[in-house]
Write a protein that holds these residues in place. Sequence first.
Motif, PDB file in Angstrom:
ATOM      1  N   GLU A 167     138.375  83.512  81.633  1.00 40.61           N
ATOM      2  CA  GLU A 167     138.077  82.160  81.166  1.00 40.61           C
ATOM      3  C   GLU A 167     137.242  81.409  82.205  1.00 40.61           C
ATOM      4  O   GLU A 167     136.358  80.647  81.849  1.00 40.61           O
ATOM      5  N   ASP A 168     137.537  81.616  83.501  1.00 44.25           N
ATOM      6  CA  ASP A 168     136.779  80.953  84.563  1.00 44.25           C
ATOM      7  C   ASP A 168     135.325  81.406  84.585  1.00 44.25           C
ATOM      8  O   ASP A 168     134.431  80.646  84.937  1.00 44.25           O
ATOM      9  N   GLU A 169     135.086  82.665  84.216  1.00 49.25           N
ATOM     10  CA  GLU A 169     133.732  83.196  84.193  1.00 49.25           C
ATOM     11  C   GLU A 169     132.903  82.606  83.061  1.00 49.25           C
ATOM     12  O   GLU A 169     131.691  82.535  83.142  1.00 49.25           O
ATOM     13  N   ASP A 170     133.565  82.193  81.992  1.00 46.45           N
ATOM     14  CA  ASP A 170     132.844  81.610  80.844  1.00 46.45           C
ATOM     15  C   ASP A 170     132.480  80.223  81.182  1.00 46.45           C
ATOM     16  O   ASP A 170     131.858  79.460  81.173  1.00 46.45           O
ATOM     17  N   GLU A 206     150.040  89.876  85.229  1.00 45.47           N
ATOM     18  CA  GLU A 206     148.757  90.525  85.453  1.00 45.47           C
ATOM     19  C   GLU A 206     147.812  90.278  84.276  1.00 45.47           C
ATOM     20  O   GLU A 206     146.631  89.976  84.464  1.00 45.47           O
ATOM     21  N   VAL A 207     148.329  90.398  83.055  1.00 48.96           N
ATOM     22  CA  VAL A 207     147.515  90.127  81.870  1.00 48.96           C
ATOM     23  C   VAL A 207     147.073  88.665  81.865  1.00 48.96           C
ATOM     24  O   VAL A 207     145.908  88.352  81.589  1.00 48.96           O
ATOM     25  N   LEU A 208     147.978  87.742  82.185  1.00 49.57           N
ATOM     26  CA  LEU A 208     147.639  86.324  82.237  1.00 49.57           C
ATOM     27  C   LEU A 208     146.567  86.062  83.285  1.00 49.57           C
ATOM     28  O   LEU A 208     145.593  85.356  83.025  1.00 49.57           O
ATOM     29  N   ASN A 209     146.715  86.628  84.462  1.00 43.99           N
ATOM     30  CA  ASN A 209     145.726  86.416  85.526  1.00 43.99           C
ATOM     31  C   ASN A 209     144.359  86.950  85.118  1.00 43.99           C
ATOM     32  O   ASN A 209     143.333  86.326  85.411  1.00 43.99           O
ATOM     33  N   THR A 210     144.326  88.077  84.442  1.00 49.46           N
ATOM     34  CA  THR A 210     143.060  88.632  83.945  1.00 49.46           C
ATOM     35  C   THR A 210     142.443  87.697  82.910  1.00 49.46           C
ATOM     36  O   THR A 210     141.244  87.416  82.936  1.00 49.46           O
ATOM     37  N   PHE A 211     143.278  87.176  82.000  1.00 48.65           N
ATOM     38  CA  PHE A 211     142.808  86.237  80.993  1.00 48.65           C
ATOM     39  C   PHE A 211     142.227  84.986  81.648  1.00 48.65           C
ATOM     40  O   PHE A 211     141.140  84.535  81.287  1.00 48.65           O
ATOM     41  N   LEU A 212     142.935  84.428  82.623  1.00 50.98           N
ATOM     42  CA  LEU A 212     142.467  83.213  83.296  1.00 50.98           C
ATOM     43  C   LEU A 212     141.185  83.472  84.077  1.00 50.98           C
ATOM     44  O   LEU A 212     140.287  82.629  84.100  1.00 50.98           O
ATOM     45  N   ALA A 213     141.059  84.629  84.710  1.00 54.06           N
ATOM     46  CA  ALA A 213     139.848  84.968  85.442  1.00 54.06           C
ATOM     47  C   ALA A 213     138.660  85.094  84.483  1.00 54.06           C
ATOM     48  O   ALA A 213     137.558  84.629  84.790  1.00 54.06           O
TER      49      ALA A 213
END
Length: 88
Positions: free
Chosen positions: A85-88, A76-83
Amino acid sequence: MTLIDDKGNEELYQVLFTFDSEDYGKSYVLLYPESASDDEELEIQAFSFTPDANGDASQGDLYPIEDDDEWSMVEEVLNTFLADEDED
């Protein structure tokens, strides 16, 4: 950071990020192979770790994550981090 597999092969890894979990009282590190290219899907490794005196994972001990609930939290933490990063 160098990881050694079951066969004794060494591979260099870069730290993707680290985080602490109050629920589990542990620190975690997520790593990816240094040799990975930008256009390939990353194979991310996750471990809990004992931080060194500076709070870093580079000199501390890594431990496998064996609990399913703990894995779910890390994912869950990884998915939040990746999401993020995609927004940046």
